[in-house]
Design an enzyme around this catalytic site. Structure first.
Site, mmCIF file in Angstrom:
data_model
loop_
_atom_site.group_PDB
_atom_site.id
_atom_site.type_symbol
_atom_site.label_atom_id
_atom_site.label_comp_id
_atom_site.label_asym_id
_atom_site.label_seq_id
_atom_site.Cartn_x
_atom_site.Cartn_y
_atom_site.Cartn_z
ATOM 1 N N PHE A 1 -87.318 -31.223 -24.016
ATOM 2 C CA PHE A 1 -87.174 -30.771 -22.634
ATOM 3 C C PHE A 1 -85.847 -30.049 -22.403
ATOM 4 C CE2 PHE A 1 -85.234 -31.954 -18.521
ATOM 5 C CZ PHE A 1 -86.049 -31.209 -17.671
ATOM 6 N N SER B 1 -88.755 -35.511 -28.859
ATOM 7 C CA SER B 1 -88.779 -35.875 -27.441
ATOM 8 C C SER B 1 -90.033 -35.323 -26.759
ATOM 9 C CB SER B 1 -87.492 -35.386 -26.773
ATOM 10 O OG SER B 1 -87.294 -36.025 -25.531
ATOM 11 N N MET B 2 -89.901 -34.459 -25.753
ATOM 12 C CA MET B 2 -91.070 -33.835 -25.130
ATOM 13 C C MET B 2 -91.900 -33.111 -26.192
ATOM 14 S SD MET B 2 -91.176 -30.736 -22.319
ATOM 15 C CE MET B 2 -90.807 -29.472 -23.575
ATOM 16 N N ASP C 1 -80.972 -45.046 -29.257
ATOM 17 C CA ASP C 1 -81.534 -44.098 -28.289
ATOM 18 C C ASP C 1 -81.488 -44.704 -26.882
ATOM 19 O OD1 ASP C 1 -83.030 -42.264 -26.807
ATOM 20 O OD2 ASP C 1 -84.482 -41.944 -28.404
ATOM 21 N N HIS D 1 -80.538 -40.404 -29.058
ATOM 22 C CA HIS D 1 -81.748 -39.606 -28.847
ATOM 23 C C HIS D 1 -81.660 -38.230 -29.502
ATOM 24 C CE1 HIS D 1 -85.471 -38.623 -26.798
ATOM 25 N NE2 HIS D 1 -84.940 -37.507 -26.321
#
Length: 336
Positions: free
Chosen positions: A80, A148-149, A278, A306
């Site tokens: 993202f 992630s996304m 994370d 993360h």
């Protein structure tokens, strides 16, 4: 003789002073421009080329290195509010003979910005599928990496189009029902309780908020100069309304647990890489995938948050390569 020598040094000093002063001026006055030059320089150094392709009026922007060969191509999906250049740190440690493709996700950087429908996880999967077919990447099974996304999108893509892939690596993927709440999730819950979603920690609008976001995303503490923080903010601010639209879409009811809802359909070999510290998506998500996808390989990284790609790029590249080689060896044994 001495005068000639002095003149020579003056000329040399003056010549060197021009680029030095230009750099200092850029650093102090136009840090955003300096950041763009930085990415351009590293793409050139690593041999990556940027290209645009159009399909049905939709434009994709991507960088690539190499050509399809005997080994699987690798497609990388960023997270993202990031862009294709976030993978440069990992690309640095990947062999040059591999065919690598890093695409800007829907609406991000150089890829078309359309509507909320395209920013849901299902919408992004459809667009990535369109991109794959457009550049004919699926002529031969390729390896898909997402973080992630992008990890959420990659996982759902693997569930939807298994014949396109030889294997998949998910790095701290979103889209799961996580057993333990992270610091970021708790912050979101506080914002939702006050019905104020203007202060989303992943959408900074000041250097101070940018610094807080970097601390949230990274276990390793990067010492970033104030001017660079300002430059990072300046690059993002024009896109913050778009980022907010995307964020609300991917945490909405349709997309929030997309990977969870589709993981039982993943049949290609799956690797999960996660930073143990994370604070955005808790590492307990790795257990969810390990129990939900048969044969899933899990690699947990100590002292890592993360931003695995930024914090541990060499290790990330090494783990992905090891996984690819192990899958190829396994396929060879089955054939023989």
């Amino acid at each position: 003789m001495d005068l000639d020598l002095v003149n020579m040094f003056l000329i040399a000093g003056g010549t060197l002073a021009i680029p030095i002063l230009a750099f200092v001026a850029s650093f102090l006055l136009w840090p955003a421009a300096l950041i763009k030059v930085y990415y351009w320089y590293w793409r050139r150094t690593l041999g990556l080329q940027v290209k645009h392709v159009e399909s049905s009026g939709y434009r994709f922007c991507y960088s690539y290195r190499g050509k399809p060969g005997t080994r699987p191509s690798i497609l990388m999906l960023h997270g993202f509010s990031a862009h294709k250049d976030m993978w440069l740190t990992v690309v640095k440690y990947l062999p040059k003979h591999l065919h690598l493709v890093c695409v800007d996700m829907p609406g991000h950087e150089g890829t078309s910005r359309t509507c909320a429908e395209d920013y849901s996880i299902e919408g992004q999967v459809r667009r990535i599928h369109q991109f794959v077919e457009c550049i004919r990447l699926n002529k031969k099974p390729f390896h898909l990496v997402g973080t992630s996304m992008g990890g959420n999108v990659a996982g759902v893509y693997a569930a939807r189009y298994p014949s396109h892939l030889c294997s998949t690596s998910l790095i701290c993927p979103a889209g799961l029902q996580i057993p333990s709440e992270s610091k970021f999730v708790k912050q979101l819950q506080e914002l939702q309780a006050t019905q104020n979603m203007s202060g989303i920690p992943l959408i900074p609008s000041t250097p101070e908020e940018m610094e807080d976001m970097l601390k949230l995303c990274s276990y390793v503490r990067f010492k970033v100069p104030q001017q660079i923080l300002q430059g990072l903010v300046d690059v993002r601010i024009p896109h913050n309304d778009f980022y907010r639209e995307v964020f609300l879409e991917i945490v909405g009811e349709k997309s929030r647990h997309s990977l969870q809802e589709n993981m039982h359909l993943i049949t290609v070999p799956l690797q999960v890489i996660w930073g143990k510290q994370d604070q955005v998506i808790d590492v307990s998500g790795a257990t969810v995938l390990a129990s939900g996808v048969r044969g899933c390989r899990v690699d947990l990284l100590e002292n890592c948050g993360h931003s695995v790609v930024m914090e541990r790029p060499r290790k990330t590249a090494k783990l992905i390569l090891e996984f690819l080689i192990s899958q190829q060896d396994s396929s060879s044994k089955k054939i023989s």
